[in-house]
Design a protein around this motif. Sequence first.
Motif, mmCIF file in Angstrom:
data_model
loop_
_atom_site.group_PDB
_atom_site.id
_atom_site.type_symbol
_atom_site.label_atom_id
_atom_site.label_comp_id
_atom_site.label_asym_id
_atom_site.label_seq_id
_atom_site.Cartn_x
_atom_site.Cartn_y
_atom_site.Cartn_z
ATOM 1 N N THR A 1 19.928 -21.655 -30.667
ATOM 2 C CA THR A 1 21.359 -21.743 -30.407
ATOM 3 C C THR A 1 22.118 -21.118 -31.565
ATOM 4 O O THR A 1 21.948 -21.515 -32.717
ATOM 5 C CB THR A 1 21.815 -23.208 -30.252
ATOM 6 O OG1 THR A 1 21.107 -23.812 -29.164
ATOM 7 C CG2 THR A 1 23.309 -23.295 -29.974
ATOM 8 N N LYS B 1 16.756 -11.234 -28.163
ATOM 9 C CA LYS B 1 17.378 -11.879 -27.020
ATOM 10 C C LYS B 1 18.214 -13.031 -27.555
ATOM 11 O O LYS B 1 17.713 -13.883 -28.256
ATOM 12 C CB LYS B 1 16.327 -12.424 -26.045
ATOM 13 C CG LYS B 1 15.465 -11.351 -25.379
ATOM 14 C CD LYS B 1 14.466 -11.989 -24.448
ATOM 15 C CE LYS B 1 13.581 -10.942 -23.780
ATOM 16 N NZ LYS B 1 12.576 -11.560 -22.894
ATOM 17 N N ASP C 1 10.080 -20.641 -30.842
ATOM 18 C CA ASP C 1 8.926 -21.040 -30.025
ATOM 19 C C ASP C 1 8.235 -22.278 -30.582
ATOM 20 O O ASP C 1 7.439 -22.913 -29.882
ATOM 21 C CB ASP C 1 7.928 -19.885 -29.925
ATOM 22 C CG ASP C 1 7.449 -19.403 -31.283
ATOM 23 O OD1 ASP C 1 8.266 -19.353 -32.236
ATOM 24 O OD2 ASP C 1 6.252 -19.068 -31.405
ATOM 25 N N THR D 1 27.372 -11.284 -28.450
ATOM 26 C CA THR D 1 27.583 -12.294 -27.422
ATOM 27 C C THR D 1 29.070 -12.604 -27.278
ATOM 28 O O THR D 1 29.895 -12.218 -28.104
ATOM 29 C CB THR D 1 26.825 -13.590 -27.762
ATOM 30 O OG1 THR D 1 27.464 -14.229 -28.883
ATOM 31 C CG2 THR D 1 25.368 -13.306 -28.099
ATOM 32 N N ALA E 1 21.331 -15.628 -26.165
ATOM 33 C CA ALA E 1 22.268 -16.050 -25.138
ATOM 34 C C ALA E 1 23.434 -16.772 -25.773
ATOM 35 O O ALA E 1 23.258 -17.570 -26.677
ATOM 36 C CB ALA E 1 21.574 -16.957 -24.122
ATOM 37 N N PRO F 1 25.957 -19.558 -26.292
ATOM 38 C CA PRO F 1 25.867 -20.978 -25.922
ATOM 39 C C PRO F 1 26.965 -21.370 -24.953
ATOM 40 O O PRO F 1 28.013 -20.772 -24.911
ATOM 41 C CB PRO F 1 26.028 -21.694 -27.264
ATOM 42 C CG PRO F 1 26.761 -20.726 -28.149
ATOM 43 C CD PRO F 1 26.307 -19.362 -27.701
ATOM 44 N N GLY G 1 10.927 -17.573 -28.460
ATOM 45 C CA GLY G 1 11.415 -18.770 -27.782
ATOM 46 C C GLY G 1 12.931 -18.815 -27.786
ATOM 47 O O GLY G 1 13.542 -19.809 -28.193
ATOM 48 N N SER G 2 13.567 -17.735 -27.336
ATOM 49 C CA SER G 2 15.026 -17.613 -27.423
ATOM 50 C C SER G 2 15.753 -18.744 -26.699
ATOM 51 O O SER G 2 16.898 -19.059 -27.028
ATOM 52 C CB SER G 2 15.476 -16.262 -26.876
ATOM 53 O OG SER G 2 15.049 -16.083 -25.536
ATOM 54 N N GLN G 3 15.092 -19.376 -25.711
ATOM 55 C CA GLN G 3 15.736 -20.476 -24.996
ATOM 56 C C GLN G 3 15.949 -21.690 -25.897
ATOM 57 O O GLN G 3 16.758 -22.567 -25.589
ATOM 58 C CB GLN G 3 14.912 -20.882 -23.757
ATOM 59 C CG GLN G 3 13.601 -21.579 -24.065
ATOM 60 C CD GLN G 3 12.465 -20.604 -24.358
ATOM 61 O OE1 GLN G 3 12.682 -19.408 -24.504
ATOM 62 N NE2 GLN G 3 11.255 -21.125 -24.432
ATOM 63 N N ASN G 4 15.220 -21.747 -27.021
ATOM 64 C CA ASN G 4 15.343 -22.870 -27.956
ATOM 65 C C ASN G 4 16.217 -22.536 -29.159
ATOM 66 O O ASN G 4 16.309 -23.333 -30.097
ATOM 67 C CB ASN G 4 13.962 -23.306 -28.450
ATOM 68 C CG ASN G 4 13.127 -23.932 -27.349
ATOM 69 O OD1 ASN G 4 13.657 -24.569 -26.440
ATOM 70 N ND2 ASN G 4 11.811 -23.749 -27.420
#
Length: 207
Positions: free
Chosen positions: A46, A203, A62, A27, A205, A207, A41-44
Amino acid sequence: MSEDDWSMALELEAPPIYYNKADYIQTASGNKVSRNSVLCGSQNITLVGNSVIMPGTVLRGDLQLLKIGRHVIVGENCVLRPSYKKYKGNIAFFPMTIGDYVTVGAKSVVCAAHIGSCVNIGENCIISKRCILKDNSMVLPDTILPPDTIVPPLTVFGGNPGVYLGDLPESQQLVQKQHAITEYKRFLPNLKSAAASPKGKAKAASP
């Protein structure tokens, strides 16, 4: 011994570990996440920056929020899973936070509520639900910490069940910080690796 001296001494003892760039996602903030890891639950999840997630590791975002600080090294085949508590027949999961300069040995299962900064967790450990590991603490390899265990700062826990074994010197914070930074620095891309990046499970992302 100064911080720079510590860094140089540790780096001399640590040969580079080369990895295939195609096998990792890097990243913008310097995280290196294996494509053979599983981030649920990659959106959760960091990753603050400069951390390494090795192959086979499972991050259970998740279930609840999972925040991982800077220079955190998670070894192969680990599981990081937020802790939970049963309440009136229901199960409530709690967010998991991991501080900076933390190393987690291979094949460890971590369900702690909180892990402070400059913490060293050995290989094959089980950190049970709702445990709290304070800053500058250490858990020896093959340790099983029972639920709700609190590991105080500058202490070593080990055994099955994990118990207090002794104190750490005041220099532990510096030693662990440099250890985590060195582990990150020695994890280098193989320049001869293929430029192509195949699709993988991970996955992450920035931050």
